[in-house]
Scaffold this motif. Sequence first.
Motif, PDB file in Angstrom:
ATOM      1  N   VAL A 175      -3.622   0.320  10.185  1.00 45.34           N
ATOM      2  CA  VAL A 175      -3.257  -0.559  10.428  1.00 45.34           C
ATOM      3  C   VAL A 175      -3.555  -0.786   9.114  1.00 45.34           C
ATOM      4  N   ARG A 176      -4.105  -1.407   9.180  1.00 48.39           N
ATOM      5  CA  ARG A 176      -5.181  -2.135   7.790  1.00 48.39           C
ATOM      6  C   ARG A 176      -4.679  -1.527   6.918  1.00 48.39           C
ATOM      7  N   THR A 177      -5.549  -0.531   7.330  1.00 51.54           N
ATOM      8  CA  THR A 177      -5.672   0.685   6.151  1.00 51.54           C
ATOM      9  C   THR A 177      -4.746   1.297   4.921  1.00 51.54           C
ATOM     10  N   GLN A 178      -3.664   1.407   5.971  1.00 48.62           N
ATOM     11  CA  GLN A 178      -2.737   1.867   4.812  1.00 48.62           C
ATOM     12  C   GLN A 178      -0.978   0.591   5.112  1.00 48.62           C
ATOM     13  N   GLU A 179      -1.961  -0.563   5.529  1.00 48.96           N
ATOM     14  CA  GLU A 179      -1.051  -2.015   4.503  1.00 48.96           C
ATOM     15  C   GLU A 179      -1.720  -1.976   3.337  1.00 48.96           C
ATOM     16  N   ALA A 180      -2.676  -2.317   2.930  1.00 49.61           N
ATOM     17  CA  ALA A 180      -4.228  -1.877   1.824  1.00 49.61           C
ATOM     18  C   ALA A 180      -3.292  -1.901   0.946  1.00 49.61           C
ATOM     19  N   SER A 181      -3.610   0.282   1.704  1.00 48.62           N
ATOM     20  CA  SER A 181      -2.457   1.494   0.050  1.00 48.62           C
ATOM     21  C   SER A 181      -1.304   1.097  -0.450  1.00 48.62           C
ATOM     22  N   LEU A 182      -0.218   0.725   0.343  1.00 47.50           N
ATOM     23  CA  LEU A 182       0.600   0.185   0.357  1.00 47.50           C
ATOM     24  C   LEU A 182       0.935  -0.604  -0.520  1.00 47.50           C
ATOM     25  N   SER A 183       0.024  -2.199  -0.610  1.00 40.92           N
ATOM     26  CA  SER A 183      -0.252  -3.153  -1.565  1.00 40.92           C
ATOM     27  C   SER A 183      -0.518  -2.895  -2.676  1.00 40.92           C
ATOM     28  N   ALA A 184      -1.302  -1.972  -2.100  1.00 38.70           N
ATOM     29  CA  ALA A 184      -2.432  -1.911  -3.722  1.00 38.70           C
ATOM     30  C   ALA A 184      -1.391  -1.582  -4.912  1.00 38.70           C
ATOM     31  N   MET A 185      -0.206  -0.367  -4.645  1.00 39.00           N
ATOM     32  CA  MET A 185       0.906   0.181  -4.943  1.00 39.00           C
ATOM     33  C   MET A 185       1.930  -1.275  -5.825  1.00 39.00           C
ATOM     34  N   THR A 186       2.480  -1.702  -4.679  1.00 41.15           N
ATOM     35  CA  THR A 186       3.352  -2.872  -5.021  1.00 41.15           C
ATOM     36  C   THR A 186       2.561  -4.144  -5.505  1.00 41.15           C
ATOM     37  N   GLY A 187       1.586  -4.391  -5.476  1.00 40.12           N
ATOM     38  CA  GLY A 187       1.138  -5.999  -5.670  1.00 40.12           C
ATOM     39  C   GLY A 187       1.631  -7.060  -4.831  1.00 40.12           C
ATOM     40  N   VAL A 188       2.273  -6.779  -3.499  1.00 39.19           N
ATOM     41  CA  VAL A 188       2.759  -7.616  -2.357  1.00 39.19           C
ATOM     42  C   VAL A 188       2.547  -7.621  -1.234  1.00 39.19           C
ATOM     43  N   ASP A 189       2.277  -8.005  -0.475  1.00 39.80           N
ATOM     44  CA  ASP A 189       1.610  -7.397   1.530  1.00 39.80           C
ATOM     45  C   ASP A 189       2.857  -6.018   1.675  1.00 39.80           C
ATOM     46  N   ALA A 190       2.066  -6.094   2.477  1.00 43.98           N
ATOM     47  CA  ALA A 190       4.117  -5.222   3.212  1.00 43.98           C
ATOM     48  C   ALA A 190       4.768  -5.765   4.372  1.00 43.98           C
ATOM     49  N   PRO A 191       5.502  -5.465   3.716  1.00 41.35           N
ATOM     50  CA  PRO A 191       6.629  -5.940   4.419  1.00 41.35           C
ATOM     51  C   PRO A 191       6.684  -6.191   6.067  1.00 41.35           C
ATOM     52  N   SER A 192       6.376  -7.062   7.131  1.00 36.90           N
ATOM     53  CA  SER A 192       6.454  -6.162   9.142  1.00 36.90           C
ATOM     54  C   SER A 192       7.581  -5.466   8.981  1.00 36.90           C
ATOM     55  N   VAL A 193       8.963  -5.309   8.449  1.00 38.31           N
ATOM     56  CA  VAL A 193       9.609  -4.551   8.969  1.00 38.31           C
ATOM     57  C   VAL A 193       9.777  -3.429   7.787  1.00 38.31           C
ATOM     58  N   LEU A 194      10.108  -2.092   8.826  1.00 40.36           N
ATOM     59  CA  LEU A 194       9.547  -0.904   7.359  1.00 40.36           C
ATOM     60  C   LEU A 194      11.128  -0.050   7.661  1.00 40.36           C
ATOM     61  N   PRO A 195      12.160  -0.739   7.599  1.00 42.25           N
ATOM     62  CA  PRO A 195      13.352  -0.450   7.504  1.00 42.25           C
ATOM     63  C   PRO A 195      13.817   1.253   6.973  1.00 42.25           C
ATOM     64  N   GLY A 196      14.169   2.265   6.897  1.00 43.75           N
ATOM     65  CA  GLY A 196      14.571   3.712   6.325  1.00 43.75           C
ATOM     66  C   GLY A 196      15.959   4.009   5.404  1.00 43.75           C
ATOM     67  N   GLU A 197      16.061   4.979   5.254  1.00 44.94           N
ATOM     68  CA  GLU A 197      16.604   5.516   4.708  1.00 44.94           C
ATOM     69  C   GLU A 197      17.898   6.401   4.420  1.00 44.94           C
ATOM     70  N   THR A 198      19.044   6.061   4.493  1.00 44.83           N
ATOM     71  CA  THR A 198      20.191   7.327   4.698  1.00 44.83           C
ATOM     72  C   THR A 198      20.303   8.694   3.188  1.00 44.83           C
TER      73      THR A 198
END
Length: 407
Positions: free
Chosen positions: A200-223
């Motif tokens: 989880v920490r690895t994937q959070e760091a991967s997402l944060s590296a792109m967005t520049g912010v901490d990964a959100p606690s909730v990850l909603p989807g899309e239609t």
Amino acid sequence: MAAMRLPPIAHLCTALALLLLVLSPAARAQALADAIAQAWSRTPLVAPLVAREDEARARLELADRFIPGAPSASVGVLDDRFHRDEGARKWEVELGVPLWLPGQQAARQVEARLLQEQVPVQRALLRWTVSGEVRMRWWALAAARAARDLASRRAETARALESNVMRRLETGDLARMDANLARNERLAADAEAVQAQALVRTQEASLSAMTGVDAPSVLPGETVVLPSPALEEHPQWRAVSAAARAADAALLATVKSDRAAPRVTLRMERDRGAIAEPFSNAVGIRVSVPFSWEPQMRQQAAAARAERLRTDAELATLRLRLQAAVDSARAELEAAQRLLELASDRQAATTDNLQLAERAFSLGETDLTSLLRVRASALEADLFEARQRIALEAARSQLNQALGVVP
């Protein structure tokens, strides 16, 4: 003998709560769109597009000018001081300007405008590419979190199982071998929880590296966007089509520029034959018309023609590629929906079996090995069901990506 009921492996309550949040209209696709916007703002490849836009603007400004290049001026003087030295002197002043070849200016204007139109298309393509990367990391993190939650639940139930077995060991109801089995199960569950948290920490760091912010606690989807956008609206198709039009314009501009620009020069002369003679003045015009150099023209035309053929070939295959990607994404979405239904049915069955096995173990009707086997099957079913829920949301995102939809 006091019977102690172990906590059953129930449905993933946390995951269900998240899914309820996902299904709400306000939450759906909102956070993912924010993440893509944040990643886009940090993309270093935007800077070259800004430079290309400046280049296109400058080329259009040049094509709109009355002349295709800068004027030139020259000044010269001739005298006889080094041989006769009779005072003869001649001054020459020339002012020359290049001229457009027939049809060249219109071709250059079209080329510059199409180059300018390419910039927003390339920007849309880059944003679509960034959205695909964010989507991939988004759902990788969601899957890692689901696995972590289930690993934590397994560790909790393993500790409760070990505690119950140790109490029954003290009363002589179970053998020491059962205590060792329970302890091994708890240690394995703890190790799995540690590994899941690290992922989880690895994937959070991967997402944060792109967005520049901490990964959100909730990850909603899309239609899924329905009806599907037209193929011609796909960022890749628009980019290649724009490149094809620009290649056409470049080829035409090359054909219309088959030689160097002709020049018209205004000449002014002031001279005298000897020191005693007065200066005389003369004004004239010089026109220079360069000839076409065939080897150079063949090279330039061949390069422009090769680029046009490349874009034609890419357009010919791109339609099939994009349609295949959409068909594949739709098939994966349908498979994910079906697999989730099967996973839910399997989870319900294994959960019921686990409850029966726990009751039987508490009453001494079955041994610990049988309970652990049923428990492992229930945990596997829970993990599969959680993964399929995430896979369904990821499949929706993948279909949107294939359709060229950016939140």
